[in-house]
Design a protein around this motif. Sequence first.
Motif, PDB file in Angstrom:
ATOM      1  N   THR A 194      -7.324 -11.903   8.249  1.00 59.32           N
ATOM      2  CA  THR A 194      -7.776 -13.136   7.597  1.00 59.32           C
ATOM      3  C   THR A 194      -9.020 -12.891   6.751  1.00 59.32           C
ATOM      4  O   THR A 194      -9.138 -13.394   5.626  1.00 59.32           O
ATOM      5  CB  THR A 194      -8.065 -14.214   8.655  1.00 59.32           C
ATOM      6  N   ILE A 195      -9.954 -12.104   7.289  1.00 57.74           N
ATOM      7  CA  ILE A 195     -11.180 -11.792   6.544  1.00 57.74           C
ATOM      8  C   ILE A 195     -10.846 -11.050   5.251  1.00 57.74           C
ATOM      9  O   ILE A 195     -11.375 -11.366   4.171  1.00 57.74           O
ATOM     10  CB  ILE A 195     -12.138 -10.954   7.408  1.00 57.74           C
ATOM     11  N   GLU A 198      -9.407 -13.394   2.735  1.00 51.68           N
ATOM     12  CA  GLU A 198     -10.401 -14.327   2.193  1.00 51.68           C
ATOM     13  C   GLU A 198     -11.265 -13.675   1.120  1.00 51.68           C
ATOM     14  O   GLU A 198     -11.687 -14.335   0.168  1.00 51.68           O
ATOM     15  CB  GLU A 198     -11.279 -14.864   3.326  1.00 51.68           C
TER      16      GLU A 198
END
Length: 217
Positions: A194-195, A198
């Motif tokens: 997810t990081i 993003e």
Amino acid sequence: ISEYHPNQRNEVIQSYLIRGLCQPRGHIFKQTLIGGVLRRFNPAWFDHYPNWLEYSVKKDAAFCLCFYLFKDNTGKIPKNDVWTTDGFSSWNKLKNISEHVGDDITKNEYQIRLNALIDASRFLLQQGLPFRGHEEKEETANNGNFVELLKYTTEQNEVVSKVVLKNAPGNNQMTSPKIQKDVVHCFAEEVVKTIIEEIDHGVFGLLVDESADVSYK
């Protein structure tokens, strides 16, 4: 998989998963005389078992990719070389294939058990709480946060209570330290993924602050 170095196994498993299943649908499958009848692998089974069934042209046998990648190699669970090494070729015993994956009831119970385990793990991770206790035995008063949270869940949810802990199969309770670590590792991978998404696969760093122990001089 066990033949690879432990630090390489996850990478090897991911490579297999990215490559996908070996399902030569256009192949002319060899016929073998079994019980006085010519029998062969049926390519329609690929559609019936699309997530795990593989076929080796060289061995004229079927294999289970999931068993090959994730089978237990500690010696605590009997090996199932039919689906991982030797291959399944008893085309007259189709019942063995359905028994390998289990019926719908078994799969549904497993899904409920897995979801309960994931929910308990998510709560403990969000709260920054430890999973394990001093000891985790049935007669122990306090088995640690993970097992105790599952116990609490069974008290609140009758559906879950029927398929977890003492009501789960002895070889599929999914409460061992290894399983707990595997689930935590999966959460960690999802967080990193997810990081990275993003920041659009950019470069990032971590700033870690350190606090010396009060006894340190």
